[in-house]
Scaffold this motif. Structure first.
Motif, short mmCIF file in Angstrom:
data_model
loop_
_atom_site.label_atom_id
_atom_site.label_comp_id
_atom_site.label_asym_id
_atom_site.label_seq_id
_atom_site.Cartn_x
_atom_site.Cartn_y
_atom_site.Cartn_z
N ASN A 263 0.84 -1.19 0.00
CA ASN A 263 0.00 0.00 0.00
C ASN A 263 0.88 1.24 0.00
O ASN A 263 1.99 1.24 0.55
N ASN A 264 0.40 2.32 -0.62
CA ASN A 264 1.10 3.60 -0.51
C ASN A 264 0.55 4.37 0.69
O ASN A 264 -0.44 3.95 1.30
N LEU A 265 1.17 5.46 1.04
CA LEU A 265 0.78 6.20 2.24
C LEU A 265 0.30 7.60 1.88
O LEU A 265 0.62 8.57 2.56
N LYS A 266 -0.50 7.69 0.83
CA LYS A 266 -1.04 8.98 0.40
C LYS A 266 -2.46 9.15 0.92
O LYS A 266 -3.30 8.27 0.77
N LEU A 267 -2.71 10.31 1.53
CA LEU A 267 -4.04 10.61 2.07
C LEU A 267 -4.98 11.06 0.96
O LEU A 267 -4.62 11.87 0.11
N SER A 268 -6.19 10.52 0.98
CA SER A 268 -7.25 10.96 0.08
C SER A 268 -8.58 10.82 0.80
O SER A 268 -8.70 10.03 1.73
N ALA A 269 -9.55 11.60 0.37
CA ALA A 269 -10.84 11.59 1.06
C ALA A 269 -11.98 11.83 0.08
O ALA A 269 -11.81 12.43 -0.99
N GLU A 313 -23.96 24.94 -0.67
CA GLU A 313 -23.51 25.36 0.67
C GLU A 313 -23.30 24.16 1.59
O GLU A 313 -22.31 24.10 2.32
N THR A 314 -24.22 23.22 1.55
CA THR A 314 -24.08 22.06 2.45
C THR A 314 -22.90 21.19 2.04
O THR A 314 -22.20 20.63 2.89
N GLU A 315 -22.61 21.11 0.72
CA GLU A 315 -21.43 20.38 0.27
C GLU A 315 -20.15 21.11 0.68
O GLU A 315 -19.14 20.49 1.02
N TYR A 316 -20.18 22.43 0.65
CA TYR A 316 -19.03 23.23 1.05
C TYR A 316 -18.72 23.03 2.53
O TYR A 316 -17.56 22.92 2.94
N ARG A 317 -19.76 22.95 3.35
CA ARG A 317 -19.57 22.69 4.78
C ARG A 317 -19.01 21.28 4.99
O ARG A 317 -18.19 21.05 5.88
N ALA A 318 -19.47 20.33 4.18
CA ALA A 318 -18.94 18.97 4.28
C ALA A 318 -17.46 18.93 3.94
O ALA A 318 -16.67 18.21 4.57
N MET A 319 -17.06 19.73 2.94
CA MET A 319 -15.65 19.79 2.57
C MET A 319 -14.81 20.35 3.71
O MET A 319 -13.69 19.88 3.97
N ALA A 320 -15.33 21.34 4.41
CA ALA A 320 -14.59 21.94 5.52
C ALA A 320 -14.36 20.92 6.64
O ALA A 320 -13.26 20.82 7.19
N GLY A 321 -15.40 20.16 6.96
CA GLY A 321 -15.25 19.14 7.99
C GLY A 321 -14.25 18.07 7.62
O GLY A 321 -13.47 17.60 8.46
N THR A 322 -14.24 17.70 6.34
CA THR A 322 -13.30 16.69 5.86
C THR A 322 -11.87 17.23 5.88
O THR A 322 -10.92 16.51 6.20
N CYS A 323 -11.70 18.51 5.53
CA CYS A 323 -10.37 19.12 5.57
C CYS A 323 -9.81 19.15 6.99
O CYS A 323 -8.61 18.95 7.18
N CYS A 324 -10.66 19.38 7.96
CA CYS A 324 -10.21 19.35 9.36
C CYS A 324 -9.70 17.96 9.72
O CYS A 324 -8.66 17.82 10.40
N LEU A 326 -8.49 15.70 7.64
CA LEU A 326 -7.25 15.48 6.91
C LEU A 326 -6.07 16.17 7.60
O LEU A 326 -4.98 15.60 7.69
N SER A 327 -6.29 17.37 8.09
CA SER A 327 -5.22 18.10 8.80
C SER A 327 -4.83 17.37 10.07
O SER A 327 -3.64 17.27 10.40
N TRP A 328 -5.83 16.88 10.80
CA TRP A 328 -5.54 16.14 12.03
C TRP A 328 -4.78 14.85 11.74
O TRP A 328 -3.81 14.51 12.42
N LEU A 329 -5.19 14.13 10.70
CA LEU A 329 -4.52 12.88 10.34
C LEU A 329 -3.09 13.14 9.87
O LEU A 329 -2.18 12.33 10.15
N ARG A 330 -2.86 14.24 9.18
CA ARG A 330 -1.50 14.58 8.76
C ARG A 330 -0.60 14.77 9.97
O ARG A 330 0.54 14.29 10.01
N SER A 331 -1.10 15.46 10.98
CA SER A 331 -0.32 15.66 12.21
C SER A 331 -0.11 14.35 12.95
O SER A 331 0.95 14.11 13.52
N LEU A 332 -1.14 13.50 12.96
CA LEU A 332 -1.02 12.21 13.62
C LEU A 332 0.03 11.33 12.94
O LEU A 332 0.82 10.65 13.61
N LEU A 333 0.08 11.36 11.62
CA LEU A 333 1.08 10.59 10.89
C LEU A 333 2.49 11.06 11.22
O LEU A 333 3.42 10.26 11.31
N GLN A 334 2.65 12.37 11.43
CA GLN A 334 3.95 12.89 11.82
C GLN A 334 4.38 12.35 13.18
O GLN A 334 5.55 12.02 13.40
N ASP A 335 3.43 12.26 14.12
CA ASP A 335 3.74 11.69 15.43
C ASP A 335 4.14 10.23 15.32
O ASP A 335 4.89 9.73 16.16
#
Length: 425
Positions: A263-269, A313-324, A326-335
């Motif tokens: 498996n590769n280690l690239k994040l996607s959502a 608008e509701t899709e845009y809000r969904a994208m924001a939640g997903t981006c949050c 992804l950011s958290w998972l990126r930091s977790l991978l660094q740990d």
């Protein structure tokens, strides 16, 4: 019980003293539990002495551990003054975790800033990850069974499931002999506050509570369980029927996420939403799933806090939640000592929402949207996230926002890599 008292005494949890004037002692009680092995056999009988922390009053004795125990055979007007925290007190969990964290960090571990229950230690080529779950400690290794989660390994990869836990739920719901169904909820079914109230709602509440824990390894029931949990206060007959339908679907108890060895280690959502899907509040439902390579590692279904004026608008809000996420998972991978220099790919099937995320000129359409929802646009500009259009028929996150028919549900399930590795097929 004698062993528990001896352990508390040897640990010097309390000292005997007279009750001070104006102080009210906090009562105690015994809690009994039978600890079982993974195969169901009895490991040991356990007795725990706990304080009645629910009687503590903020501002009076919440921060004062004087005389927290009473009704002990210690003589007239004699009580136990706590020197250390005890189960049941409102401060107990925080004090326990603070003491444990101090000891772990003194041993050379570093506490994660994105998940305080995670501690890591790297010495040379050796790396150890330690995870705290309530009062249990999980250390990376050849794990096979943990908190009802079973881990199966093969040369092709790792699969996790909750087989025994699922069978226990089926037994409780009386569905061990029921005929299985292919999907957990009828397509286009909209549950509301209509229908006769259940005469015994306790069974429904306990059943839904068990199903919530099962979503740890069964992402395919996340949306349905999310809907059923909305009616915990006043469950009705249609809600119970929907819950029993889930049990029929769970007749494949070994099913769970599969993590391939190669498996590769690239994040996607993938993110999606169901605009005004709640018939009671007209709020929209957000759903997303995150992959590390081909492995599903995170998913969620959540009703949005406000009513959206459009599907964009509701899709845009969904994208924001997903981006949050992804950011958290990126930091977790660094740990976890895994760098992720590439931009994470965010798939969305709404072109208007994609334009909102990429362009800062849609003032008329977005000025009523809270600033925190423009988080997606910031991550795109920083190069940490790149958006990509995906056709609705290929939108994997659909399974987290709405009930699907048999063909669509089965297709999405294959893409999520949720399967039974013990199945002959």
């Amino acid at each position: 019980m004698d062993s528990e008292l001896q352990a508390l005494a040897s640990n010097q949890n309390w000292t005997l003293t007279s009750l001070r004037p104006g102080k009210t002692p906090i009562g105690c009680k015994w809690v009994y539990k039978i600890k079982n092995h993974s195969d169901g056999s009895i490991e040991r009988y356990k007795a725990r002495l706990v304080a009645k922390g629910y009687s503590q009053t903020e501002g009076l004795d919440y921060h004062d551990t004087f005389s927290p125990m009473a009704k002990m055979i210690t003589g007239e007007n004699q009580v136990c003054r706590l020197n250390k925290s005890l189960y049941g007190l409102k401060q107990a969990s925080r004090q326990w975790f603070a003491k444990l964290s101090e000891a772990i960090q003194a041993a050379g571990y570093i506490q994660s800033k994105v998940d305080y229950s995670l501690f890591t230690c790297k010495k040379g080529k050796s790396f150890t990850a330690l995870l705290i779950y309530v009062d249990d400690i999980l250390i990376t290794g050849d794990l096979k069974f943990f908190l009802g989660i079973e881990v199966s390994r093969s040369t092709k990869g790792i699969s996790i499931s909750q087989r025994k836990y699922t069978l226990d739920i089926l037994k409780y719901g009386g569905s061990l002999g029921a005929r299985p169904v292919c999907f957990p909820m009828e397509q286009n079914l909209k549950l509301s506050d209509a229908g006769d109230l259940l005469t015994k709602p306790a069974k429904y509440k306990r059943l839904v509570g068990c199903l919530i824990y099962l979503t740890i390894t069964r992402p395919n029931i996340t949306y349905v369980v999310h809907v059923l949990s909305r009616f915990m206060h006043e469950p009705r007959k249609p809600h119970m029927e929907a819950a029993l339908c889930i049990l029929k679907y769970l007749k494949t108890p070994r099913q769970g996420p599969f993590f391939p060895a190669q498996n590769n280690l690239k994040l996607s959502a993938y993110c999606d939403s169901d605009w005004a899907g709640c018939p009671t509040t007209r709020r929209s439902t957000t759903g997303y799933c995150v992959f590390l390579g081909n492995s599903l590692i995170s998913w969620r279904t959540k009703r949005q806090k406000t009513v959206s004026l459009s599907s964009a608008e509701t899709e845009y809000r969904a994208m924001a939640g997903t981006c949050c996420e992804l950011s958290w998972l990126r930091s977790l991978l660094q740990d976890l000592q895994l760098s992720h220099p590439e931009a994470a790919t965010l798939h969305c099937d709404n072109t208007a929402a994609l334009h909102l995320a990429a362009s800062p000129v849609f003032h008329e359409r977005t000025r009523h949207i809270e600033m925190d929802y423009h988080f997606t646009r910031d991550k795109i500009q920083e190069g940490l996230t790149v958006t990509k259009y995906v056709a609705s028929a290929q939108q994997i996150a659909d399974v987290f926002t709405k009930p699907l028919g048999k063909d669509a549900f089965t297709s999405m399930l294959r893409k999520l890599e949720v399967l039974d590795i013990h199945s002959p097929t």
